[in-house]
Scaffold this motif. Structure first.
Motif, mmCIF file in Angstrom:
data_model
loop_
_atom_site.group_PDB
_atom_site.id
_atom_site.type_symbol
_atom_site.label_atom_id
_atom_site.label_comp_id
_atom_site.label_asym_id
_atom_site.label_seq_id
_atom_site.Cartn_x
_atom_site.Cartn_y
_atom_site.Cartn_z
ATOM 1 N N ILE A 1 0.491 2.044 2.605
ATOM 2 C CA ILE A 1 -0.241 2.021 1.323
ATOM 3 C C ILE A 1 -1.036 0.856 1.391
ATOM 4 C CG2 ILE A 1 -0.688 2.376 -1.096
ATOM 5 C CD1 ILE A 1 2.383 3.475 -1.048
ATOM 6 N N THR A 2 -0.478 -0.429 1.561
ATOM 7 C CA THR A 2 -1.086 -1.644 1.325
ATOM 8 C C THR A 2 -0.627 -2.256 2.757
ATOM 9 O OG1 THR A 2 0.717 -3.041 0.287
ATOM 10 C CG2 THR A 2 -0.837 -1.516 -0.867
ATOM 11 N N PRO A 3 -1.073 -3.520 3.208
ATOM 12 C CA PRO A 3 -0.761 -4.461 4.211
ATOM 13 C C PRO A 3 0.790 -4.821 3.974
ATOM 14 C CG PRO A 3 -3.167 -4.816 3.762
ATOM 15 C CD PRO A 3 -2.452 -3.922 2.704
ATOM 16 N N ARG B 1 -5.523 9.184 3.463
ATOM 17 C CA ARG B 1 -6.733 8.347 2.928
ATOM 18 C C ARG B 1 -6.575 7.373 1.954
ATOM 19 N NH1 ARG B 1 -9.837 12.518 -0.913
ATOM 20 N NH2 ARG B 1 -8.272 13.028 -2.666
ATOM 21 N N LYS B 2 -5.339 7.392 1.235
ATOM 22 C CA LYS B 2 -5.018 6.334 0.444
ATOM 23 C C LYS B 2 -4.620 5.089 1.092
ATOM 24 C CE LYS B 2 -3.228 7.748 -3.688
ATOM 25 N NZ LYS B 2 -2.745 8.266 -4.873
ATOM 26 N N ALA B 3 -4.480 4.681 2.426
ATOM 27 C CA ALA B 3 -3.919 3.733 2.942
ATOM 28 C C ALA B 3 -5.082 2.442 3.083
ATOM 29 C CB ALA B 3 -3.779 3.935 4.242
ATOM 30 N N SER B 4 -4.508 1.151 3.404
ATOM 31 C CA SER B 4 -5.382 0.049 3.575
ATOM 32 C C SER B 4 -5.899 -0.158 2.013
ATOM 33 C CB SER B 4 -6.469 0.157 4.754
ATOM 34 O OG SER B 4 -7.004 -1.071 4.978
ATOM 35 N N THR B 5 -5.146 -0.212 1.154
ATOM 36 C CA THR B 5 -5.571 -0.728 -0.027
ATOM 37 C C THR B 5 -4.826 -2.103 -0.558
ATOM 38 O OG1 THR B 5 -3.839 0.578 -1.328
ATOM 39 C CG2 THR B 5 -6.043 1.447 -0.959
ATOM 40 N N GLN B 6 -5.249 -2.863 -1.461
ATOM 41 C CA GLN B 6 -4.883 -4.098 -1.976
ATOM 42 C C GLN B 6 -3.447 -3.717 -2.702
ATOM 43 O OE1 GLN B 6 -5.379 -7.090 -0.859
ATOM 44 N NE2 GLN B 6 -7.524 -7.342 -0.821
ATOM 45 N N PRO B 7 -2.626 -4.636 -2.964
ATOM 46 C CA PRO B 7 -1.505 -4.346 -3.956
ATOM 47 C C PRO B 7 -2.066 -4.358 -5.255
ATOM 48 C CG PRO B 7 -0.878 -6.025 -2.462
ATOM 49 C CD PRO B 7 -2.373 -5.608 -2.050
ATOM 50 N N PRO B 8 -1.535 -3.606 -6.330
ATOM 51 C CA PRO B 8 -2.167 -3.351 -7.771
ATOM 52 C C PRO B 8 -2.391 -4.645 -8.257
ATOM 53 C CG PRO B 8 -0.471 -1.829 -7.025
ATOM 54 C CD PRO B 8 -0.396 -2.481 -6.036
ATOM 55 N N LEU B 9 -1.578 -5.766 -8.340
ATOM 56 C CA LEU B 9 -2.014 -6.967 -8.691
ATOM 57 C C LEU B 9 -3.074 -7.456 -8.340
ATOM 58 C CD1 LEU B 9 -1.062 -9.025 -10.899
ATOM 59 C CD2 LEU B 9 0.348 -10.096 -9.125
ATOM 60 N N VAL B 10 -3.345 -7.515 -7.071
ATOM 61 C CA VAL B 10 -4.598 -8.098 -6.525
ATOM 62 C C VAL B 10 -6.013 -7.229 -7.149
ATOM 63 C CG1 VAL B 10 -6.088 -8.649 -4.295
ATOM 64 C CG2 VAL B 10 -3.636 -8.847 -4.457
ATOM 65 N N SER C 1 -8.780 -0.426 -10.902
ATOM 66 C CA SER C 1 -7.448 0.251 -10.603
ATOM 67 C C SER C 1 -6.943 0.212 -9.252
ATOM 68 C CB SER C 1 -7.635 1.720 -11.435
ATOM 69 O OG SER C 1 -8.857 2.419 -10.371
ATOM 70 N N SER C 2 -8.156 0.145 -8.296
ATOM 71 C CA SER C 2 -7.397 0.002 -6.776
ATOM 72 C C SER C 2 -8.577 -0.874 -6.061
ATOM 73 C CB SER C 2 -7.638 1.356 -6.257
ATOM 74 O OG SER C 2 -6.994 1.352 -4.788
ATOM 75 N N ALA C 3 -8.401 -1.384 -5.092
ATOM 76 C CA ALA C 3 -9.201 -2.318 -4.239
ATOM 77 C C ALA C 3 -8.902 -2.129 -2.905
ATOM 78 C CB ALA C 3 -9.223 -3.676 -4.840
ATOM 79 N N ARG C 4 -9.992 -1.978 -1.781
ATOM 80 C CA ARG C 4 -9.639 -1.797 -0.330
ATOM 81 C C ARG C 4 -9.346 -3.195 0.225
ATOM 82 N NH1 ARG C 4 -16.065 -0.229 -0.367
ATOM 83 N NH2 ARG C 4 -15.913 1.914 -1.136
ATOM 84 N N GLY D 1 -5.884 -5.450 6.436
ATOM 85 C CA GLY D 1 -6.148 -4.118 6.283
ATOM 86 C C GLY D 1 -6.625 -3.464 7.548
ATOM 87 N N TRP D 2 -6.834 -2.302 7.635
ATOM 88 C CA TRP D 2 -7.254 -1.353 8.925
ATOM 89 C C TRP D 2 -8.476 -0.436 8.333
ATOM 90 C CZ3 TRP D 2 -2.617 -1.975 6.552
ATOM 91 C CH2 TRP D 2 -1.974 -0.742 5.896
ATOM 92 N N PRO D 3 -9.599 -0.864 7.936
ATOM 93 C CA PRO D 3 -10.552 -0.142 7.347
ATOM 94 C C PRO D 3 -11.266 0.952 8.281
ATOM 95 C CG PRO D 3 -11.443 -2.260 7.982
ATOM 96 C CD PRO D 3 -9.854 -2.339 7.785
ATOM 97 N N ASP D 4 -11.036 0.395 9.514
ATOM 98 C CA ASP D 4 -11.655 1.662 10.623
ATOM 99 C C ASP D 4 -10.598 2.666 11.178
ATOM 100 O OD1 ASP D 4 -14.043 0.343 10.424
ATOM 101 O OD2 ASP D 4 -13.534 -1.365 11.874
#
Length: 424
Positions: A92-94, A131-140, A147-150, A157-160
């Motif tokens: 979900i996040t790195p 498709r919900k992968a490579s997001t930031q931890p919620p605190l970030v 509510s969510s950040a890439r 992360g792995w945007p590609d």
């Protein structure tokens, strides 16, 4: 008996006596060769606290001993480790755990060893975030006012390499794929070759879990992550054998189950967590594209015992931002659906076990969910508790006390044990 022989001390959360007055919540439950000492489990809860790069990427740390391990120390029967990526791009996040290399396997073994030392069981939830992968931890994300950040390349992360059943801008989870305000990347549609690789990775992760001493495996098919995305017609717009009809959309999940079941011991239980509804039936997107519903879930769970699944773990939501209910506020809905599914399975003569999760906070509530009654029908077989364990790590012991069940406490805490048998 030799003079040094003695009866083993029951482990924490185990009743000293079980009779017709003991709530079913505190009866043991045997699943294949595994026995839970009661029906209270620690739900998988993401910690977002692991290394995101270097040799310790995705390697679990002693933090898991102080969190879920502590709940087992104080009486929970089974602790389920959070969504654990079977591939690097499946996290979900790195900062989430993985199970694709030796270091990650060894980190997991340290957690299972501790949990076993406390008489508990350890499960791990095998997952791919899609498709919900490579997001930031919620605190970030919260610090950014979102509510969510890439998570981009500079965030490890792995945007590609964000994948889903279908690709394109409109398939980003919040529909804001090309906007700076968006919290999710634009996914690419998985090829059939990538699907076959995924199946191999699920099998490899399952084998590593066995080597790490895990007792139970759960396949994460809920909360809008990859398998859930394949199940729902809203997110699965494929035209090949993995999309379109109900049978095609459930194909990936069934193949994952078969891949996992095929490499683990016969005595090892397999759970499947599902989102029982997208909660989109009354939205425009649901009316246009269709939706995954409770009826879809019932049709699916009928197939699971034949594949070697032992328990279906009922949650809901998470697959679309327009849903009426989300994962966190739909708790009472989860339990209602779970009881309905349990009744349906019992009527049909199915022995598939049913668990549920969501806003379970009170002793009597927990008791009644498992107990069942003549008027309400059968109860669920286990409950999974998340946030309440964060508030009260001794919740299992507290529930026992409130229900009048005399259970063992950790030997280190005997002075605190309520009742006349407590030591002063």
């Amino acid at each position: 008996m030799g003079e040094h022989s003695k009866t083993p001390t029951p482990t924490a959360g185990t009743p000293y006596k079980i009779d017709d007055k003991t709530p079913k919540l505190f009866h043991p439950l045997s699943i294949r060769t595994v026995t839970l000492r009661n029906r209270i489990c620690v739900s998988p809860m993401c910690l977002y606290s692991l290394a995101s790069s270097g040799p310790l990427t995705g390697v679990m740390t002693p933090l898991y001993i102080t969190t879920i391990g502590h709940n087992v120390f104080k009486g929970a029967a089974l602790a389920m480790i959070e969504a654990t990526g079977v591939q690097p791009n499946g996290r979900i996040t790195p900062h989430c755990p993985g199970l694709w290399n030796d270091a990650q396997q060894e980190g997991l073994k340290q957690i299972t060893d501790f949990i076993h030392s406390q008489g508990g069981l350890c499960g791990v939830q095998l997952s791919h975030a899609g498709r919900k992968a490579s997001t930031q931890p919620p605190l970030v994300a919260q610090q950014l006012g979102k509510s969510s950040a890439r998570a981009c390349s500079e965030d490890d992360g792995w945007p590609d390499d964000v994948l889903g059943p279908s690709g394109g801008v409109e398939q980003s989870w919040d529909g804001k794929g090309l906007y700076s305000s968006g919290g999710y990347h634009v996914p690419k549609a998985m090829t059939e070759r990538e699907i076959q690789q995924l199946l191999s990775n699920y099998a490899s992760a399952a084998e590593r879990a066995v080597k790490a001493g895990v007792d139970v495996l759960e396949i994460h098919a809920a909360h809008g992550y990859l398998i859930n995305q394949f199940l729902s017609p809203v997110t699965n717009r494929r035209t090949d054998r993995y999309g379109g009809t109900f049978d095609n959309r459930i194909r990936l999940l069934l193949e994952v189950i078969s891949a996992v079941r095929g490499v683990i011991p016969d005595g090892m239980p397999v759970f499947v967590r599902v989102s029982a509804s997208d909660w989109l039936e009354h939205t425009e997107v649901g009316k246009k594209l269709g939706s995954w519903t409770v009826e879809s879930t019932i049709e699916l769970v009928r197939l699971l015992p034949g594949l070697g699944v032992d328990l279906v773990d009922i949650s809901s939501g998470g697959n679309h931002h327009q849903a009426r209910w989300n994962v966190f506020d739909g708790g009472d809905k989860h339990t209602e659906i779970a009881l309905k599914i349990k009744q349906t399975l019992k009527t049909e003569g199915s022995h598939l076990l049913v668990g549920t999760v969501g806003l379970i906070t009170e002793a009597k509530q927990a008791r009644d969910l498992v107990q069942g009654s003549v008027t309400r029908g059968p109860g669920v077989d286990i409950i999974s508790v998340g946030r309440q364990f964060l508030r009260e790590p001794d919740w299992a012991l507290k529930v026992a006390a409130e229900l009048g069940v005399d259970v063992a406490w950790p030997v280190q805490l005997q002075r605190l044990r309520p009742g006349p048998s407590a030591r002063i």
